[in-house]
Enzyme design. Structure first.
Site, PDB file in Angstrom:
ATOM      1  N   ASP A   1     -22.481  34.240  48.793  1.00 22.96           N
ATOM      2  CA  ASP A   1     -22.682  33.826  47.395  1.00 22.96           C
ATOM      3  C   ASP A   1     -23.660  32.664  47.297  1.00 22.96           C
ATOM      4  O   ASP A   1     -23.538  31.821  46.413  1.00 22.96           O
ATOM      5  CB  ASP A   1     -21.361  33.392  46.747  1.00 22.96           C
ATOM      6  CG  ASP A   1     -20.475  34.570  46.401  1.00 22.96           C
ATOM      7  OD1 ASP A   1     -20.940  35.709  46.507  1.00 22.96           O
ATOM      8  OD2 ASP A   1     -19.322  34.335  46.030  1.00 22.96           O
TER       9      ASP A   1
ATOM     10  N   CYS B   1      -7.261  50.775  37.658  1.00 25.80           N
ATOM     11  CA  CYS B   1      -7.971  49.504  37.454  1.00 25.80           C
ATOM     12  C   CYS B   1      -8.570  49.432  36.054  1.00 25.80           C
ATOM     13  O   CYS B   1      -8.526  48.382  35.401  1.00 25.80           O
ATOM     14  CB  CYS B   1      -9.046  49.316  38.517  1.00 25.80           C
ATOM     15  SG  CYS B   1     -10.325  50.605  38.551  1.00 25.80           S
TER      16      CYS B   1
ATOM     17  N   CYS C   1      -7.176  44.054  37.911  1.00 21.16           N
ATOM     18  CA  CYS C   1      -7.671  45.343  38.390  1.00 21.16           C
ATOM     19  C   CYS C   1      -7.287  45.568  39.844  1.00 21.16           C
ATOM     20  O   CYS C   1      -7.024  46.705  40.266  1.00 21.16           O
ATOM     21  CB  CYS C   1      -9.182  45.448  38.196  1.00 21.16           C
ATOM     22  SG  CYS C   1     -10.172  44.247  39.108  1.00 21.16           S
TER      23      CYS C   1
END
Length: 373
Positions: free
Chosen positions: A142, A206, A256
């Site tokens: 990230d 989900c 989810c």
């Protein structure tokens, strides 16, 4: 003699998983670098405006799909996954069911995963260098414009579920984080690549579970409706129509994943750094709303919770309090912040107070008894 020449790529590749496990990853693979279709889907997604305020996702799109532009000389990408479901955390369902509690996405309860994964990836890359000699590399988690999930899929460590997250196997489900080593080593890619929905079949659990209907179609997420976006990435007022749907989720959302059958038997991480800190896996909204900024700084040090900022921390908790059941302590806590210096916080406090008053007024009063008739 060049150490690389004396160490066949196949021999080196066979050692990667063992080395990955040595540094806390449960699996690793070498990715195929073909990302043309993923780049096209990203551009289509951006054109539809699903990124919300995250303008940075539209920058350097070509670089995201071209590893050699992100790190010159890159010819291979090693993708590694690390289990992140925290050990000994309060059950998710019990916290979500108690509107007086604060729900925090489980990956965020311990140490900031960016720091943890980066440190381990650097050790992983160094172990490779010990065997084959110096090599050029860069580690990511990230931390740069990269199609990391697509790279993980291409490395064989997961496949895309309908919620757009990677799913590994029955042992990991989607409860893992990923990072990469961009390297100039020529390694044979893993394969075959499992297609999107590899193990989903006709399941839509989900999609059905998303509180804000952010999963607008299989494999397509409107981030501007996602609770993780609204409580973490979005700055400023949360849209009015979204607030009642957020419930008691103050930082991120796991719904989810909780609904996904692949997570029913997902193992918890044995990594101590993911252990919940400061009782945040089961904390009361009132307690967290009472933290002043100095306390918040001290108790979130080294945690990804810092990403939201103190102002938005209060904003998020105010929304959760507006959705909470009757409780005088919550009413008093909101009143204590009614004159908070920041207008965003004040406005969310007013909304919460109004929501609680409207809900109380709508509750039918008990029928009068004989003595009252």
């Amino acid at each position: 003699m060049d150490a690389r020449a004396s160490t066949p790529a196949t021999e080196l590749r066979s050692k990667l998983t063992a080395w990955a496990q040595e540094f806390g990853f449960d699996s690793a693979g070498v990715a195929r670098l073909e990302l043309t279709e993923d780049l096209a889907r990203l551009r289509e997604w951006l054109a539809e405006g699903y990124q919300g305020d995250m303008a940075w996702l539209g920058r350097d799109t070509e670089m995201r799909a071209t590893p050699s532009r992100l790190r010159p000389g890159t010819v291979s990408v090693i993708s590694a996954r690390m289990l992140c479901r925290p050990p000994d955390a309060a059950p998710e369902e019990s916290i979500l069911a108690d509107g007086r509690k604060a729900y925090i996405a489980r990956y965020a309860l311990g140490r900031d995963y960016h720091r943890l994964l980066r440190k381990r990836l650097l050790k992983f890359a160094a172990r490779i260098a010990e065997t084959i000699g110096p090599h050029g590399y860069r580690v990511l988690t990230d931390s740069a414009p990269a199609l990391e999930k697509a790279m993980g899929r291409n490395a064989g460590i997961g496949w895309f579920g309908k919620h757009t997250l990677l799913i590994g196997d029955r042992r990991t489900g989607s409860s893992f984080l990923i990072g990469e080593i961009y390297t100039d080593l020529a390694l044979e890619p893993d394969g075959p690549v499992r297609p999107s929905g590899y193990g989903c079949g006709t399941c839509t659990a989900c999609i059905d579970a998303c509180p804000t209907h952010a999963i607008i179609a299989p494999y397509k997420l409107d981030a501007s409706r996602c609770i993780s976006y609204l409580t973490i990435e979005h700055d400023g007022p949360i849209p009015l129509e979204m607030r009642p749907l957020i419930g008691n989720r103050i930082f991120g959302c796991d719904d989810c994943q909780l609904a996904c059958p692949w997570n029913r038997h997902a193992q918890a991480s044995m990594e101590k750094d993911f252990t919940p800190r400061n009782g945040l896996d089961r904390a009361d909204l009132v307690e967290l709303f009472g933290w002043d900024e100095a306390t918040w700084e001290q108790r979130t040090e080294g945690m990804v919770l810092r990403r939201t900022g103190y102002r938005n921390w209060l904003r998020n908790i105010a929304v959760a309090m507006g959705n909470a059941p009757p409780d005088e302590r919550i009413d008093a806590a909101l009143a204590s912040r009614a004159d908070y210096p920041d207008e965003v916080v004040r406005e969310h406090v007013r909304w919460a107070q109004d929501a609680r008053r409207r809900r109380a007024a709508s509750v039918p009063r008990p029928a009068a008894g004989p003595a009252e008739a």
